[in-house]
Design a protein around this motif. Structure first.
Motif, PDB file in Angstrom:
ATOM      1  N   GLN A   1       0.842  -1.193   0.000  1.00 30.40           N
ATOM      2  CA  GLN A   1       0.000   0.000   0.000  1.00 30.40           C
ATOM      3  C   GLN A   1       0.878   1.243   0.000  1.00 30.40           C
ATOM      4  OE1 GLN A   1      -3.204  -0.047  -0.203  1.00 30.40           O
ATOM      5  NE2 GLN A   1      -3.849   2.011   0.291  1.00 30.40           N
ATOM      6  N   VAL A   2       0.705   2.060  -1.020  1.00 30.61           N
ATOM      7  CA  VAL A   2       1.485   3.301  -1.102  1.00 30.61           C
ATOM      8  C   VAL A   2       0.892   4.322  -0.143  1.00 30.61           C
ATOM      9  CG1 VAL A   2       2.101   5.236  -2.584  1.00 30.61           C
ATOM     10  CG2 VAL A   2       2.180   2.915  -3.480  1.00 30.61           C
ATOM     11  N   GLN A   3       1.755   4.937   0.628  1.00 33.42           N
ATOM     12  CA  GLN A   3       1.339   6.031   1.502  1.00 33.42           C
ATOM     13  C   GLN A   3       2.173   7.260   1.206  1.00 33.42           C
ATOM     14  OE1 GLN A   3       1.469   4.502   5.586  1.00 33.42           O
ATOM     15  NE2 GLN A   3      -0.752   4.315   5.502  1.00 33.42           N
ATOM     16  N   LEU A   4       1.500   8.389   1.112  1.00 28.08           N
ATOM     17  CA  LEU A   4       2.163   9.661   0.869  1.00 28.08           C
ATOM     18  C   LEU A   4       1.738  10.625   1.971  1.00 28.08           C
ATOM     19  CD1 LEU A   4       1.403   9.955  -2.960  1.00 28.08           C
ATOM     20  CD2 LEU A   4       3.471   9.054  -1.902  1.00 28.08           C
ATOM     21  N   VAL A   5       2.705  11.224   2.627  1.00 27.62           N
ATOM     22  CA  VAL A   5       2.395  12.131   3.728  1.00 27.62           C
ATOM     23  C   VAL A   5       3.097  13.459   3.480  1.00 27.62           C
ATOM     24  CG1 VAL A   5       2.513  12.526   6.205  1.00 27.62           C
ATOM     25  CG2 VAL A   5       2.155  10.210   5.327  1.00 27.62           C
ATOM     26  N   GLU A   6       2.285  14.498   3.285  1.00 26.17           N
ATOM     27  CA  GLU A   6       2.840  15.829   3.044  1.00 26.17           C
ATOM     28  C   GLU A   6       3.045  16.576   4.356  1.00 26.17           C
ATOM     29  OE1 GLU A   6      -0.393  15.276  -0.255  1.00 26.17           O
ATOM     30  OE2 GLU A   6      -0.196  14.921   1.896  1.00 26.17           O
ATOM     31  N   SER A   7       3.989  17.481   4.335  1.00 23.77           N
ATOM     32  CA  SER A   7       4.212  18.369   5.468  1.00 23.77           C
ATOM     33  C   SER A   7       4.881  19.637   4.967  1.00 23.77           C
ATOM     34  CB  SER A   7       5.087  17.704   6.540  1.00 23.77           C
ATOM     35  OG  SER A   7       6.357  17.365   6.011  1.00 23.77           O
ATOM     36  N   GLY A   8       4.900  20.659   5.826  1.00 23.79           N
ATOM     37  CA  GLY A   8       5.626  21.878   5.492  1.00 23.79           C
ATOM     38  C   GLY A   8       4.776  23.062   5.099  1.00 23.79           C
ATOM     39  N   GLY A   9       3.463  22.868   5.018  1.00 27.09           N
ATOM     40  CA  GLY A   9       2.607  23.987   4.681  1.00 27.09           C
ATOM     41  C   GLY A   9       2.532  25.000   5.808  1.00 27.09           C
ATOM     42  N   GLY A  10       1.900  26.131   5.525  1.00 28.86           N
ATOM     43  CA  GLY A  10       1.754  27.147   6.543  1.00 28.86           C
ATOM     44  C   GLY A  10       1.377  28.480   5.949  1.00 28.86           C
ATOM     45  N   LEU A  11       1.517  29.507   6.767  1.00 28.09           N
ATOM     46  CA  LEU A  11       1.189  30.883   6.385  1.00 28.09           C
ATOM     47  C   LEU A  11       2.494  31.638   6.140  1.00 28.09           C
ATOM     48  CD1 LEU A  11      -0.786  33.291   6.113  1.00 28.09           C
ATOM     49  CD2 LEU A  11      -0.553  33.590   8.598  1.00 28.09           C
ATOM     50  N   VAL A  12       2.565  32.318   5.011  1.00 31.76           N
ATOM     51  CA  VAL A  12       3.770  33.059   4.656  1.00 31.76           C
ATOM     52  C   VAL A  12       3.355  34.343   3.952  1.00 31.76           C
ATOM     53  CG1 VAL A  12       4.040  31.869   2.453  1.00 31.76           C
ATOM     54  CG2 VAL A  12       6.055  32.844   3.581  1.00 31.76           C
ATOM     55  N   GLN A  13       4.174  35.362   4.091  1.00 28.56           N
ATOM     56  CA  GLN A  13       3.891  36.616   3.398  1.00 28.56           C
ATOM     57  C   GLN A  13       4.311  36.515   1.934  1.00 28.56           C
ATOM     58  OE1 GLN A  13       5.865  39.725   5.658  1.00 28.56           O
ATOM     59  NE2 GLN A  13       3.966  40.166   6.763  1.00 28.56           N
ATOM     60  N   ALA A  14       3.676  37.320   1.112  1.00 29.95           N
ATOM     61  CA  ALA A  14       4.046  37.378  -0.296  1.00 29.95           C
ATOM     62  C   ALA A  14       5.535  37.688  -0.433  1.00 29.95           C
ATOM     63  CB  ALA A  14       3.219  38.436  -1.014  1.00 29.95           C
ATOM     64  N   GLY A  15       6.171  36.972  -1.345  1.00 25.84           N
ATOM     65  CA  GLY A  15       7.605  37.102  -1.528  1.00 25.84           C
ATOM     66  C   GLY A  15       8.419  36.122  -0.718  1.00 25.84           C
ATOM     67  N   GLY A  16       7.771  35.446   0.196  1.00 21.22           N
ATOM     68  CA  GLY A  16       8.464  34.489   1.058  1.00 21.22           C
ATOM     69  C   GLY A  16       8.609  33.127   0.425  1.00 21.22           C
ATOM     70  N   SER A  17       9.126  32.191   1.214  1.00 21.66           N
ATOM     71  CA  SER A  17       9.415  30.843   0.731  1.00 21.66           C
ATOM     72  C   SER A  17       8.871  29.791   1.696  1.00 21.66           C
ATOM     73  CB  SER A  17      10.930  30.636   0.584  1.00 21.66           C
ATOM     74  OG  SER A  17      11.495  31.529  -0.349  1.00 21.66           O
ATOM     75  N   LEU A  18       8.572  28.639   1.148  1.00 26.30           N
ATOM     76  CA  LEU A  18       8.214  27.458   1.926  1.00 26.30           C
ATOM     77  C   LEU A  18       8.787  26.246   1.226  1.00 26.30           C
ATOM     78  CD1 LEU A  18       4.416  27.850   2.880  1.00 26.30           C
ATOM     79  CD2 LEU A  18       6.346  27.805   4.467  1.00 26.30           C
ATOM     80  N   ARG A  19       9.087  25.214   1.997  1.00 26.90           N
ATOM     81  CA  ARG A  19       9.468  23.939   1.414  1.00 26.90           C
ATOM     82  C   ARG A  19       8.512  22.861   1.909  1.00 26.90           C
ATOM     83  NH1 ARG A  19      14.924  20.191   1.879  1.00 26.90           N
ATOM     84  NH2 ARG A  19      14.033  19.760   3.938  1.00 26.90           N
ATOM     85  N   LEU A  20       7.844  22.232   0.963  1.00 29.76           N
ATOM     86  CA  LEU A  20       6.954  21.123   1.265  1.00 29.76           C
ATOM     87  C   LEU A  20       7.707  19.812   1.116  1.00 29.76           C
ATOM     88  CD1 LEU A  20       3.734  22.212  -0.681  1.00 29.76           C
ATOM     89  CD2 LEU A  20       4.504  22.886   1.603  1.00 29.76           C
TER      90      LEU A  20
END
Length: 123
Positions: A1-20
């Motif tokens: 069974q394939v499982q995929l678990v995402e993380s790293g989301g959130g609130l950021v201001q315009a121009g900022g960065s996130l890594r999922l």
């Protein structure tokens, strides 16, 4: 069974960065294609990046090209989406997807999906 678990989301201001991150388990993924999609309220699920696990070939739509980068860590069975220069229109739930075969961009062509992670970009 394939499982995929995402993380790293959130609130950021315009121009900022996130890594999922997308942690994958349940298979040997060397023949798989991994994709990142997003879905904003009232809109269809949209392809934002894809990578072939074996060869590392990547693809992006014009809307994120030059701002988003997909990568993978074979040892950790994890795929990443680095998002830079974020805009309010990038606000959406971001999903990781996987399936056997070549790189593709249609959501309906991916069999396995994660639960999603919310990304909110404030102006």
């Amino acid at each position: 069974q394939v499982q995929l678990v995402e993380s790293g989301g959130g609130l950021v201001q315009a121009g900022g960065s996130l890594r999922l991150s997308c942690a994958a388990s349940g298979r040997t993924f060397s023949s798989y294609t991994m994709g990142w999609f997003r879905q904003a309220p009232g809109k269809e699920r949209e392809f934002v990046a894809g990578i072939t696990w074996g060869g590392g070939r990547t693809a992006y739509p014009d809307s994120v090209k030059g701002r988003f980068t997909i990568s993978k860590d074979n040892a950790k069975n994890t795929v990443y989406l680095q998002m830079n220069s974020l805009k309010p229109e990038d606000t959406a739930v971001y999903y990781c997807a996987a399936d056997l075969g070549p790189l593709r961009s249609r959501a309906g062509e991916y069999k396995y999906w994660g639960q999603g992670t919310q990304v909110t970009v404030s102006s």
